[in-house]
Motif scaffolding. Structure first.
Motif, PDB file in Angstrom:
ATOM      1  N   LEU A 203       0.824  -1.204   0.000  1.00 18.82           N
ATOM      2  CA  LEU A 203       0.000   0.000   0.000  1.00 18.82           C
ATOM      3  C   LEU A 203       0.861   1.259   0.000  1.00 18.82           C
ATOM      4  O   LEU A 203       0.569   2.227  -0.709  1.00 18.82           O
TER       5      LEU A 203
ATOM      6  N   LYS B 181      -0.920  10.316   1.691  1.00 14.97           N
ATOM      7  CA  LYS B 181      -1.541   9.009   1.491  1.00 14.97           C
ATOM      8  C   LYS B 181      -2.713   9.124   0.522  1.00 14.97           C
ATOM      9  O   LYS B 181      -3.757   8.523   0.713  1.00 14.97           O
TER      10      LYS B 181
ATOM     11  N   LYS C  33      -4.275   7.936  -2.507  1.00 15.67           N
ATOM     12  CA  LYS C  33      -4.091   6.769  -3.369  1.00 15.67           C
ATOM     13  C   LYS C  33      -4.157   7.134  -4.846  1.00 15.67           C
ATOM     14  O   LYS C  33      -3.398   6.639  -5.662  1.00 15.67           O
TER      15      LYS C  33
END
Lengths: 386, 386, 386
Positions: free
Chosen positions: A11, C25, C27
């Protein structure tokens, strides 16, 4: 547990990392940086892309085929040769229409030479064209006397040419057929103007400006465009280079790809010393008489040697040179930022405070309790060590 | 309001943004980084710029014109041909002084050939030079017998040459005039040495070291420099390449642009199989007798074929290759920093704490009250999520 | 004091400075960035390195030497010339085996021409091959009547050729010896297949697929591979280009460097206008009768002109193009990050808070007490000015 670790690693691959910047409201450096940016972008667009066509892949390995054909006829009348009619089969050497060809404009025939002994006045510093038979009328072999030689007699008369004998060679025409091929782009073209008027190619003559694509050239025009007078060149001979230049921007369409002709004299040295000037050579015609004995005609021919050279470069858009040029431009902009940093750090009065902010000190801590560095703590460390 | 907004935008254009760095007092990585930097700078200066001249634009599309002239005379005495005197008009084929020329060193004349029937011993695996008339003394056409052929009779004598007949061909000289032009730089030059001493060009002979710019070559010297003995080559013939190489650094001034001559034998295959060796061809002289009947002399000539090839490259300072090379060097230094980061992150023991500092975590807040991210708060968020 | 200052400077040279990043973060941007990275890496490896061989230095300045030799014999029988046997010494012009050669396939002889007056039917728009003597049977000089000319009489018969006279010229073979040299890599090779079977080179014939490296070509095969019928071309003549292409990847070993042959017709214009088609020229044989008067045979020869052209490119691994290409790839990845930043800043909803974090505001303080900028204080300044 291990699964979730790898899952975490996977991730975190999609975390997006970006560089941090500090913004300083220093107008002078800001303007300097924008100026550098603008001039680099201007250089890339103006010079690399527009002028030098840096977005194109080029092919300079041009393949070329040349066929030449001369037309015209001349008549000469000399003591040695009598009346002669010269057609292209006689005055073009070699006659088969190559890219390097010689056109006879002047000649000296020595007819009916037979092998035997004859007298020759010796000249110094020249390679003799005879075999010495040893009997000289002068005192010794090194003197400038008359020697008996064995060779083709009578020997060639020594004479400086007095004007070209084929005086109307100026009006001969040369038809140049040039077929070119750029292998990288599989592009082929001919210099013969594609026209629906079939008689155009029979009647046209090349003229700069008026008929730049007509492939038929008057010899007198060629020497004139090379900057020399035909009659002067024709007497002693000379060498003319005909450059056919194909600069083709294939992005603009194939029909815009046209040859350009340039003419240069090639036997004149830059400092105009006459030693290299003039062009002549000898050739022979052999005969046999009824008794089977050989005799020959020796021709010393002066004339103009045409050397047709083809040069070309084709360009077409290609992604690789574009990327290489854009990338080096981008790196240059980065270099501009480096230069502005230097100015800010070393030339501006308040450079030191700026430096502290740009380069944050970092020192490994003794104990790594949680692996997270406290930013405020780091600043404190800096204070302590500085 | 809108006006002041655009004014703000315009002013912020001149804000100077600069990347932030953290400084770590890790000597090992610091030294590693400086070493990488130094070696990249050394490579760029030493190899790209000094050795490969990466700051230069080059032109390899050299245009060239060659004129050749041979001097020397030889005498032969054979049963078939009697005494013959050979001048350049006879032994140079073609006689007009081209870049590819053939010098006869040995020959076999078959004089007085007439069309008719004659007997020929059949050889296998060779293209017969006659038309079969059908009558063979052997059993069948495929046998190795004697057949009657229709063609030029008498047929050529089968004989292996025993040494060159033009034995002093070794002392013939060839004068090579080469004119070159680099179109990209519009630079022209000739290989003829520019000297105030006019007699130099009449007397000089090319010698490596002593007279490297004299354009007159002794044939024996050429074969010697190519690594072969002239008399050996002259018997069966051969092919010699004369390469004229023009490597010109035009930044150093035009007078430093000199040709270099290299000589290679071209008809010897690498594994020294003799099948490709030797060079000969046939040519004819046609005559007519008083009755108007044709007869001819067939010459099988062996000799040395000289192929003068010109190769060149000119270089001159240009901004584009300089920038491309500097830019790729700068990117390389950036790549060096990347490598040092890897070392610091993955190989050093304290990599983790370093990583946290280099890569600050950022997470969008739920509510954006003032659009300003509190740095301490961000660290706390990081702590919570990690 | 000064000593310790310089010592400090020297030591700080080995401080390692590294750029700081913020990790977000997000994505979507993360995946976008990885996709851009992957496609750039894919492009560099797949296109630049595997397909275009961007890691190689190339040499396109191929040096080449060509020797040709023809075999075959033909017989003709015409009213003017009687029975003639044609060997390579007659039908190859020039006979010495050059890269540009002409093979006679059809001819028209005008034997026993003497200088004198004869009648000629005048044609319009053609360069007359005679000198007008002024007496015309037509009304004026511009009419299409019969004029008396001074020149070589009888004049050449006007006739369109009816099929090639050397009908079996199709079966003649041409042996092409090509020696090449790449000067940058000092690599030399010949197209003559190196084999231990000496008879191979005597028997083999070039065939695509079956014998691609046999250097002996049947003339009929050459025209067929160029897409034309030999008998059609042989009647009026034509021009064939034989391209020998040497594309050599020297990283794969020298034995993998083989020539490829391509054949193209060169005298047909793209729009198939017949004006440029056909190839013929005239040559002469001069004789003298017992009285010493000259007479000649004029040959108008039609045939196929072969123009052997060599083109090549050799590539070998070199560090400079590799580095230039890798560096521009790395810069491209940097450009990808720039693009992702733009997306994050301008397209994502929370761009503003991200922007504040990425670009920290910096303002010089009024008083620089210790030269260290307090980070928290900077944030406060930002709050005040924003």
């Amino acid at each position: 547990m291990a699964g979730s670790f790898y899952k975490g690693c996977f991730l975190s691959m999609f975390d997006y990392k970006t560089k941090t910047f500090i913004v300083t409201k220093n107008k002078r450096v800001g303007v300097l940086y924008r100026l550098i940016q603008l001039s680099i972008i201007g250089y890339i667009i103006g010079w690399v892309f527009l002028s030098e066509k840096g977005y194109q892949e080029t092919d300079e390995a041009i393949q070329s085929s040349i066929i030449t054909k001369l037309k015209g006829v001349s008549m000469t009348n000399t003591t040695e040769s009598g009346v002669l009619v010269w057609g292209p089969e006689d005055y073009v050497i070699p006659p088969q229409g190559e890219a390097v060809l010689f056109v006879v404009t002047n000649f000296l025939e020595t007819p009916n030479q037979k092998l035997g002994h004859c007298a020759e006045v010796r000249r110094q510093n020249t390679g003799s064209f005879r075999i010495m038979s040893g009997r000289c009328l002068g005192k010794d072999e090194n003197s400038t006397g008359t020697c008996e030689v064995y060779g083709w007699c009578p020997i060639e008369r020594k004479s400086e040419p007095q004007g070209p004998l084929l005086s109307n060679a100026e009006n001969f025409t040369i038809y140049i057929k040039n077929f070119i091929h750029f292998p990288k782009f599989t592009f082929s073209k001919s210099n013969v103007f594609e026209t629906t008027d079939n008689s155009y190619l029979r009647k046209c003559r090349f003229e700069e400006g008026l008929h730049p694509y007509c492939p038929i050239f008057r010899l007198g025009d060629i020497t004139r465009l090379a900057g020399y007078n035909f009659q002067d060149m024709a007497t002693f001979g000379g060498s003319i280079g005909i450059m056919i230049e194909w600069y083709c921007d294939l992005d603009k369409g194939n029909s815009n790809c046209h040859p350009q002709y340039r003419f240069t004299r090639m036997d004149v040295s830059i400092t105009k010393q006459t030693i290299a000037e003039g062009f002549n050579f000898r050739h022979t015609r052999y005969f046999k008489n009824a008794a089977g004995e050989s005799y020959r005609s020796l021709f010393k021919v002066y004339g103009i040697r045409f050397n047709i050279m083809v040069h070309g470069k084709a360009g077409k858009f290609s992604i690789i040179p574009t990327i290489v040029n854009v990338a080096s431009g981008m790196t240059l902009i980065g270099g501009g930022a480096l230069f502005c940093d230097m100015v800010l750090l070393y030339l501006m009065k308040k450079g030191d405070s700026y430096r502290e902010r740009k380069f944050q000190r970092f020192k490994m801590k003794k104990s790594e309790d949680n692996g997270v560095e406290d930013r405020k703590g780091a600043t404190e460390h800096d204070n302590l060590t500085s």
